[in-house]
Design an enzyme around this catalytic site. Structure first.
Site, mmCIF file in Angstrom:
data_model
loop_
_atom_site.group_PDB
_atom_site.id
_atom_site.type_symbol
_atom_site.label_atom_id
_atom_site.label_comp_id
_atom_site.label_asym_id
_atom_site.label_seq_id
_atom_site.Cartn_x
_atom_site.Cartn_y
_atom_site.Cartn_z
ATOM 1 C CG ASP A 49 -2.113 -0.977 0.934
ATOM 2 O OD1 ASP A 49 -2.036 -1.418 -0.209
ATOM 3 O OD2 ASP A 49 -3.060 -1.258 2.664
ATOM 4 C CE LYS A 133 -20.750 13.647 -23.769
ATOM 5 N NZ LYS A 133 -19.990 12.612 -23.071
ATOM 6 C CE1 TYR A 242 -24.521 6.233 -26.766
ATOM 7 C CE2 TYR A 242 -24.814 5.922 -24.089
ATOM 8 C CZ TYR A 242 -24.193 5.875 -25.387
ATOM 9 O OH TYR A 242 -22.499 5.658 -24.792
ATOM 10 C CB CYS A 424 14.002 28.603 -23.279
ATOM 11 S SG CYS A 424 13.267 27.001 -22.450
ATOM 12 C CB CYS A 442 11.427 28.517 -26.553
ATOM 13 S SG CYS A 442 13.043 27.548 -26.826
HETATM 14 S S1 IVH Z 1 -24.243 9.122 -28.386
HETATM 15 C C1 IVH Z 1 -22.263 9.434 -32.819
HETATM 16 N N1 IVH Z 1 -25.595 9.383 -26.451
HETATM 17 O O1 IVH Z 1 -20.490 10.555 -24.416
HETATM 18 C C2 IVH Z 1 -22.394 9.250 -31.906
HETATM 19 N N2 IVH Z 1 -23.419 9.219 -26.171
HETATM 20 O O2 IVH Z 1 -18.007 12.471 -26.178
HETATM 21 C C3 IVH Z 1 -22.417 8.710 -30.504
HETATM 22 N N3 IVH Z 1 -22.599 9.689 -23.651
HETATM 23 O O3 IVH Z 1 -19.074 7.701 -26.725
HETATM 24 C C4 IVH Z 1 -23.106 8.722 -28.992
HETATM 25 N N4 IVH Z 1 -24.444 9.989 -23.181
HETATM 26 O O4 IVH Z 1 -19.968 7.069 -23.804
HETATM 27 C C5 IVH Z 1 -24.212 9.360 -26.916
HETATM 28 N N5 IVH Z 1 -27.158 9.823 -24.314
HETATM 29 C C6 IVH Z 1 -25.617 9.799 -24.865
HETATM 30 C C7 IVH Z 1 -24.523 9.438 -24.372
HETATM 31 C C8 IVH Z 1 -23.445 9.178 -25.078
HETATM 32 C C9 IVH Z 1 -22.698 9.719 -23.334
HETATM 33 C C10 IVH Z 1 -20.513 9.379 -23.974
HETATM 34 C C11 IVH Z 1 -20.605 8.314 -25.106
HETATM 35 C C12 IVH Z 1 -19.805 8.882 -25.621
HETATM 36 C C13 IVH Z 1 -19.685 9.985 -25.625
HETATM 37 C C14 IVH Z 1 -18.855 11.274 -26.449
#
Ligand code: IVH
Length: 696
Positions: A49, A133, A242, A424, A442
Site C-alpha cells: 500500500d 450525457k 441510446y 527559455c 522559446c
Molecule cells: S451518442 C455518434 N448519447 O459520450 C454519437 N453518447 O462524448 C454516439 N455518452 O462516446 C454517442 N451519454 O460514451 C451518446 N446519451 C448519450 C450519451 C453518450 C453518454 C458518451 C458516449 C460517447 C461520448 C461522447
C-alpha cells in the site's frame, strides 16, 4: 524494505518524479503479478500500500507525468492487453462539445443550413431528442437472432476489447431479446455505477486494502475491464442504451421511436430523455436536468442533442470523428478555491512557454488537482494573479484545470506579482512574443531540450506512432546519451544496440524488444504521420482531414509548400477543406516554410513507409477518386450537403478549377469557375446530371 523515498512528492524535480514513477510502475507490476498470478506475495500488504500511495502522491503532484501504464489505472494484475479485440463494424464515434447557449444556437442553425428544405423554409420544425450525457464508458452489444453474442468496449473507436464474459455477469439485463428483433442488432449505451454503489464499493475496497476509485466512472471502467469476471460479478454495473451500430434491417425512423423499441426489448433508457421541437425547449430541458444533477443517483456531465429523424441524420453524416447531427452540451465545470504557491514555466513541443500554477492540492469534482494552467502572461496580468493569492480553479471534463480568478479579499500582504521570463527556462534561448500573439515562445528550436523531448514524446504517443516501450523516461535517457535528437533517430536506434544494452536496467532482450517494437511502426498511415509531426493546431481530426484531401505523403508535402503563397490554388484548396480555417492553414504553411523542418521531415520520411489514405468509402461509386468542383446555386441540396455526399462517395471536393478537376457541377448562376472549366476542357455537369451520376 520497499524503497519508498522520504522526500515529499511535491518537492521532487520533474526528472526525479519521472524516474520514480517509472520505478514504482515496475515494482507494483511485479508485486501484482506475484500476488495475483503466482499467489506468492513478496512484501506485506502494508508495504505494498505504501508503494501505491507513493505513486498516487507523485501523480497528484505531477498530473501531467501520469504514465499511460500507471498502476493507479488498474486493479490488481488485470492487464487489459489480454482481452481479445473486437473490430466495430460501425465505428464508435465521439461527440463535439459545446458549453454555451450561443454554441447550441450555432449547432442548430448549422443543421438547418445544411438541409436544404430547412434552409428554404424556416417554418419546418427540427425535432431534436435531448438525452442526459451519462458519465460512464460506452459499450457495444451485438445480438444475433435476439441473443447477445459479443460485448465490446469503445477502445479507439475502431477496435475495442471483448468484454462479453464480464457483461454476462450483469444483473437484470436483456441477454435475450423477444418480440420482433432484427437478425443482427448492435445496441450501444453507457455503462455506469450508481453513486450509492460507488460509495459502497469504495468502502469495501478500503476495508480490504484494495484500490479506492476516484469517481464512479473510473470504478465502472475498472469493474468492467476485469480479466477476472468473478470480480465484475460483484460490481452492480448498469447501462443506459441510446444508440445502434450494425443492424441487418432498419429499426426505426427516428431516435425517439428507436428509444421506445429499446425499452420494449428490456433495455434501460434514461427517463429524463425528452423530444423537443424548439431551441427554447432544449434549453428548458438543459436547465431542468442540470438542476436535478446533484440529486440524481448517477453522474451526468451534460445533455446530448440529437436530430430526431434518421433520414436527416444520414444526410448530415459525420465530420471527421463526430456526427453533424448531434452535439454534447456540457454542464458548467466544477470549481474550487485553493492557494497559489508558485508559478512554473512549462515549455511545450512548439516552444510555447506556459505558466503553470503550483497549487496547494485540492479536490475538484472527485479529482485531486495541484497544477493548473494560467495560459499566458496577459491572462495573469488581466486576472491580476499573484503568488500567494487564493485562486478559483476550474476543471471541466478531462481538460487541464485552469485558474479562473483571484479571491481579492484573501490576498496576503506579501503576494508577489509574476514576471514572465524573457529566456527559455530550459535552454536559455531568447523567448519572444510575436506581434498579435499571446504566447511567448522559446526560439531555441531543435537546440531546446524541452521542445525536443516534448516533440519526441508526442511523436511516439498513442494517437501518433504509438511505439510501445518508448516512454518519456527512455526518450530523456536516449536524448542525454546523444542517441536521439529528431524522430528519425528513433528508427536508427538499432545501430546503437550495444550502447543501450550497457545502460542500467537494460539487457540484450529488452533492447531487442524495443527495436522490434520500433520496427513494427515503420509502416504508418498518412493521417497518423501528419498528426505525429506535432504541428501547432494539427490534431488527430485535422491530420485525418488532410490525409483524406491529399491522399499521399508526396501530394501533401507538395501542396503545403505550394500553399505558402496565399494567392495560390493550393492555399485555396487547403482553406477550402471543411474543418480547416486560416489559422490552421497558416500554422501548416509556416511549418513547411522553415528549412530545418523540411530537413527533419524528409529524413523521417526516408525511414518510414507512409501508407496512402484509405477512404472508408464505397470505392465502387462512380466518382471515387475524382476531383469535383461545385459552383453556382444547387436546387435540391445545399452546397454543404453536396460536398459531404461527394466526399462520402470517395470524391475529392476542390474550391477551384484546375487541370486536375474531373467534373465541375454547375448550378444556377455559375460564373467564372464554369468559364474556366470550359477553357480547360473539364466536363461540366448540370445538377440533374450530377444526381444521376451518383444515383441520388
Ligand atoms: S451518442 C455518434 N448519447 O459520450 C454519437 N453518447 O462524448 C454516439 N455518452 O462516446 C454517442 N451519454 O460514451 C451518446 N446519451 C448519450 C450519451 C453518450 C453518454 C458518451 C458516449 C460517447 C461520448 C461522447
Amino acid at each position: 524494505m520497499n524503497g519508498v523515498r522520504d522526500i515529499p512528492a511535491d518537492q521532487l524535480s520533474e526528472l526525479e518524479a519521472i524516474a520514480e514513477l517509472a520505478a514504482l510502475a515496475e515494482q507494483i507490476t511485479s508485486h501484482d503479478s506475484a500476488y495475483h498470478q503466482e499467489d506468492a506475495p513478496v512484501i506485506s500488504d502494508a508495504a505494498y500500500d505504501e508503494l501505491r500511495n507513493r505513486n498516487l502522491a507523485i501523480e497528484a503532484a505531477f498530473p501531467h507525468l501520469i504514465r499511460a501504464d500507471s498502476p493507479s489505472n488498474r486493479v490488481g494484475a488485470a492487464a487489459t492487453a489480454s482481452f481479445s479485440k473486437v473490430s466495430h463494424v460501425k465505428p464508435m464515434l465521439s461527440l463535439g462539445n459545446v458549453f454555451s447557449e450561443e454554441e447550441v444556437v450555432d449547432f442548430v442553425e448549422g443543421v438547418r443550413r445544411f438541409l436544404k428544405e430547412l434552409k428554404d423554409d424556416p417554418g419546418i420544425p427540427l425535432e431534436m431528442v435531448a438525452e442526459p450525457k451519462i458519465d460512464g464508458l460506452s459499450l457495444s452489444l451485438r445480438y444475433e437472432k435476439g441473443r447477445l453474442v459479443t460485448a465490446a468496449t469503445r477502445g479507439d473507436g475502431t477496435v475495442g476489447e471483448n468484454v462479453t464474459a464480464n457483461v454476462r455477469t450483469f444483473r437484470e439485463f436483456p441477454f435475450i431479446l423477444s418480440g420482433e428483433v432484427p437478425d443482427v442488432l448492435e445496441v450501444r449505451g453507457e455503462v455506469y455505477l450508481t453513486k450509492q454503489d460507488f460509495q459502497v464499493l469504495n468502502a469495501r475496497q478500503m476495508e480490504a486494502g484494495g484500490k479506492v476509485f476516484a469517481n464512479p466512472r473510473n470504478a465502472a471502467a475498472g469493474s468492467l475491464r476485469q480479466l477476472d469476471t468473478s470480480i465484475t460479478a460483484t460490481r452492480p454495473l448498469k447501462m443506459f442504451a441510446y444508440a445502434w451500430g450494425d443492424v441487418s434491417e432498419p429499426i426505426a425512423d427516428s431516435q425517439w421511436d428507436f428509444l421506445q423499441r429499446l425499452k420494449g426489448w428490456g433495455f434501460d433508457v434514461n427517463p429524463l430523455t425528452r423530444l423537443c421541437t424548439s431551441l427554447s425547449s432544449l434549453m428548458d430541458v438543459y436547465r431542468d436536468v442540470g438542476g436535478q444533477r446533484a440529486a440524481l443517483n448517477y453522474d451526468i456531465d451534460g445533455m446530448v442533442y440529437k436530430v430526431n429523424r434518421f433520414d436527416w441524420q444520414d444526410r448530415l453524416g459525420f465530420l471527421s470523428r463526430a456526427p453533424r447531427w448531434a452535439i454534447a452540451h456540457k454542464f458548467p465545470a466544477e470549481k474550487a478555491q485553493t492557494v497559489l504557491n508558485d508559478i512554473d514555466i512549462q515549455v511545450g513541443r512548439t516552444g510555447t512557454l506556459t505558466p503553470v500554477a503550483k497549487l496547494v492540492p485540492v479536490t475538484v469534482g472527485g479529482v485531486v488537482v495541484s497544477n493548473a494552467t494560467l495560459h499566458n502572461e496577459d491572462e495573469i496580468a488581466r486576472k491580476d494573479i499573484r503568488i500567494g493569492d487564493t485562486v478559483v480553479i476550474q476543471r471541466a471534463g478531462d481538460v487541464i484545470p485552469q485558474v479562473l480568478e483571484n479571491v481579492r479579499d484573501k490576498r496576503p500582504q506579501n503576494a508577489v506579482p509574476f514576471v514572465m521570463p524573457e529566456n527559455c527556462p530550459v535552454c536559455g534561448s531568447a523567448a519572444v512574443r510575436n506581434e498579435g500573439e499571446a504566447a511567448r515562445r522559446c526560439t531555441g528550436g531543435l537546440v531546446c531540450a524541452a521542445q525536443t523531448i516534448e516533440r519526441l514524446k508526442h511523436f511516439v504517443s498513442r494517437g501518433a506512432l504509438d511505439i510501445e516501450g518508448l516512454g518519456e523516461k527512455h526518450i530523456i535517457m536516449f536524448w542525454e546519451d546523444g542517441l536521439l535528437k529528431t524522430p528519425a533517430d528513433i528508427f536508427r536506434l538499432h545501430h546503437h544496440l550495444e550502447k543501450i544494452q550497457e545502460r542500467e536496467g537494460w539487457g540484450e532482450k529488452s533492447a531487442q524488444n524495443l527495436t522490434t517494437a520500433i520496427d513494427q511502426r515503420r509502416a504508418v498511415s498518412l493521417e497518423r504521420f501528419i498528426y505525429a509531426l506535432g504541428i501547432r493546431q494539427v490534431g488527430q481530426a485535422t491530420g485525418r482531414l488532410l490525409a483524406k484531401q491529399y491522399g499521399t505523403y508526396a501530394a501533401w508535402r507538395e501542396a503545403m509548400i505550394a500553399a505558402e503563397d496565399l494567392a495560390s490554388a493550393a492555399y485555396a484548396e487547403l482553406t477550402g477543406i471543411d474543418g480547416i480555417g486560416t489559422g490552421v492553414a497558416d500554422d501548416l504553411t509556416s511549418f513547411f516554410a522553415w528549412p530545418d523542418n523540411l530537413e527533419v521531415l524528409d529524413d523521417l520520411a526516408g525511414e518510414l513507409d507512409i501508407t496512402s489514405f484509405e477512404a472508408e468509402v464505397d470505392t465502387a461509386s462512380s466518382v471515387a477518386g475524382r476531383t469535383i468542383v461545385f459552383t453556382g446555386t444547387l436546387d435540391s441540396v445545399t452546397r454543404g450537403e453536396a460536398k459531404a455526399k461527394a466526399e462520402s462517395l470517395g470524391a475529392k471536393v476542390a474550391g477551384s478549377v484546375s487541370k486536375k478537376t474531373d467534373y465541375v457541377v454547375a448550378g444556377a448562376n455559375a460564373g467564372s469557375k464554369a468559364k474556366k472549366a470550359r477553357e480547360l476542357g473539364v466536363t461540366i455537369l448540370s445538377e440533374p446530371d450530377w444526381l444521376a451520376l451518383i444515383d441520388y
